[in-house]
Scaffold this motif. Structure first.
Motif, short mmCIF file in Angstrom:
data_model
loop_
_atom_site.label_atom_id
_atom_site.label_comp_id
_atom_site.label_asym_id
_atom_site.label_seq_id
_atom_site.Cartn_x
_atom_site.Cartn_y
_atom_site.Cartn_z
N LEU A 132 -8.16 -4.49 -1.37
CA LEU A 132 -7.14 -3.46 -1.36
C LEU A 132 -7.65 -2.78 0.17
N ALA A 133 -8.94 -2.67 0.47
CA ALA A 133 -9.41 -2.11 1.49
C ALA A 133 -8.71 -2.44 2.89
N ARG A 134 -8.03 -3.64 2.85
CA ARG A 134 -7.17 -4.21 3.83
C ARG A 134 -6.20 -3.03 4.23
N TYR A 135 -5.21 -2.38 3.24
CA TYR A 135 -4.64 -1.77 3.35
C TYR A 135 -4.65 -0.13 3.24
N VAL A 136 -5.58 0.22 2.81
CA VAL A 136 -6.03 1.61 2.60
C VAL A 136 -7.20 2.16 2.98
N ASP A 137 -7.46 3.35 3.54
CA ASP A 137 -8.80 3.81 3.84
C ASP A 137 -9.58 4.46 2.77
N LEU A 163 -3.12 -3.25 -21.56
CA LEU A 163 -3.18 -4.27 -20.15
C LEU A 163 -1.90 -4.03 -19.49
N GLY A 164 -2.06 -3.77 -18.22
CA GLY A 164 -0.88 -3.56 -17.32
C GLY A 164 -1.11 -4.51 -16.01
N LYS A 165 -0.02 -4.40 -15.18
CA LYS A 165 -0.02 -5.28 -13.82
C LYS A 165 0.50 -4.58 -12.74
N SER A 166 0.02 -4.90 -11.51
CA SER A 166 0.45 -4.09 -10.47
C SER A 166 0.80 -5.14 -9.30
N GLU A 167 1.91 -4.97 -8.79
CA GLU A 167 2.30 -5.96 -7.46
C GLU A 167 2.60 -5.34 -6.22
N LYS A 168 2.20 -3.75 -6.19
CA LYS A 168 2.64 -2.94 -5.04
C LYS A 168 1.81 -1.69 -5.08
N LEU A 169 1.77 -1.51 -3.64
CA LEU A 169 1.03 -0.19 -3.20
C LEU A 169 2.14 0.79 -2.66
N ILE A 170 2.08 1.98 -3.50
CA ILE A 170 3.14 2.70 -3.13
C ILE A 170 2.43 4.26 -2.38
N GLY A 205 2.92 13.30 -1.19
CA GLY A 205 3.43 13.39 0.14
C GLY A 205 3.07 12.42 1.27
N GLY A 206 2.43 11.34 0.97
CA GLY A 206 2.19 10.35 1.79
C GLY A 206 0.69 10.41 2.17
N ARG A 207 -0.04 11.53 1.66
CA ARG A 207 -1.37 11.41 1.78
C ARG A 207 -2.44 10.24 1.35
N LEU A 208 -1.97 9.73 0.35
CA LEU A 208 -2.61 8.58 -0.55
C LEU A 208 -1.66 7.49 -0.86
N MET A 209 -2.67 6.39 -1.20
CA MET A 209 -1.86 5.36 -1.58
C MET A 209 -2.25 5.07 -2.98
N GLY A 210 -1.45 4.59 -3.95
CA GLY A 210 -1.85 3.85 -5.21
C GLY A 210 -1.04 2.71 -5.55
N LYS A 268 -6.69 6.47 0.67
CA LYS A 268 -6.22 7.46 1.68
C LYS A 268 -5.26 6.56 2.36
N ALA A 269 -4.03 6.74 2.51
CA ALA A 269 -3.16 6.24 3.38
C ALA A 269 -3.42 6.23 4.91
N ARG A 270 -3.19 5.25 5.60
CA ARG A 270 -3.43 5.12 7.02
C ARG A 270 -2.65 6.07 7.96
N THR A 271 -1.38 6.24 7.43
CA THR A 271 -0.52 7.19 8.12
C THR A 271 0.02 7.88 7.09
N ARG A 272 0.90 9.11 7.59
CA ARG A 272 1.33 10.02 6.73
C ARG A 272 2.69 9.06 6.17
N HIS A 273 3.18 8.18 7.03
CA HIS A 273 4.54 7.40 6.85
C HIS A 273 4.21 5.85 6.60
N GLU A 274 3.01 5.86 5.70
CA GLU A 274 2.89 4.51 5.04
C GLU A 274 3.98 3.99 4.11
N PRO A 275 4.48 2.71 4.50
CA PRO A 275 5.60 2.19 3.51
C PRO A 275 4.80 1.55 2.19
N GLU A 276 5.63 1.44 1.51
CA GLU A 276 5.39 0.48 0.20
C GLU A 276 5.22 -0.97 0.71
#
Length: 205
Positions: A38-43, A99-106, A110-115, A172-180
């Motif tokens: 996931l480090a490819r997508y978030v800082d 057990l859960g599952k994820s297929e999406k980063l959001i 307010g755009g400061r983080l990714m989850g 951390k999100a790489r920008t304040r307007h990071e998309p899903e």
């Protein structure tokens, strides 16, 4: 044990541990590389042992007490409300691990983080609804009116929407307007529910 007082002016921010009902994340994916990827997508990817999924954010208790004082125009004092809140939290039933599952980063906060947005079993949604219903009953017993409005407006509780979206903050999100972002599906194993910073709760009386 933290000291709970009502000496701060209404609206001021207290320092103290945040209280949440949460489940620890035991595993993401089949191997450590699944999470590390996931480090490819978030800082600043978060340390895996600290990952958790929040079921109910209660916040800093001094701040919640001040929110209640303001809402009830001083009729419900911290000396009464804080032990009642602590008693309710410590008596909550434990949600068993799942057990859960994820297929999406959001984007979060307010755009400061990714989850990771997490698909969880229905019993987890039912348990979270039980928490909110129990909080509603507790606040009613403490003398609050228009409780749905209070829950959504209390800065301490921190609700931004009446809809609960299961998620795990991962970095951390790489920008304040990071998309899903869609990601390859990963399985997520969560442990039993717990009270984060429960040692800071005042003694119930």
């Amino acid at each position: 044990m933290a000291t709970m007082t009502a000496s701060k002016p209404v609206g001021s921010k207290s320092e103290g541990p945040r209280i949440t009902v949460e489940v620890p994340v035991l595993r993401i994916g089949e191997a450590a590389s699944d999470y590390e990827g996931l480090a490819r997508y978030v800082d600043s990817l978060r340390n895996p042992p600290g990952l958790h999924l929040t079921l109910l954010h209660v916040g800093i208790l001094d701040d919640l007490a001040q929110d209640i004082v303001a809402w009830t125009k001083g009729l419900s004092s911290p000396e009464k409300t804080l032990p009642e809140i602590a008693s309710w939290l410590t008596e909550l039933p434990v949600l068993q691990g799942f057990l859960g599952k994820s297929e999406k980063l959001i984007p979060l906060g307010g755009g400061r983080l990714m989850g990771l947005e997490v698909d969880v079993p229905q019993e987890v949604h039912d348990y979270q609804a039980l928490l909110v219903q129990g909080l509603h009953t507790l606040l009613d017993d403490l003398g609050l009116d228009n409780i749905d409005d209070f829950i959504l407006s209390s800065p301490a509780l921190g609700y931004r929407s009446p809809r609960w979206l299961p998620h795990i903050a991962v970095g951390k999100a790489r920008t304040r307007h990071e998309p899903e972002m869609e990601i390859a599906p990963v399985a997520i194993e969560c442990g039993d529910s717990r009270i984060r910073n429960g040692q800071a709760l005042p003694s119930a009386k």
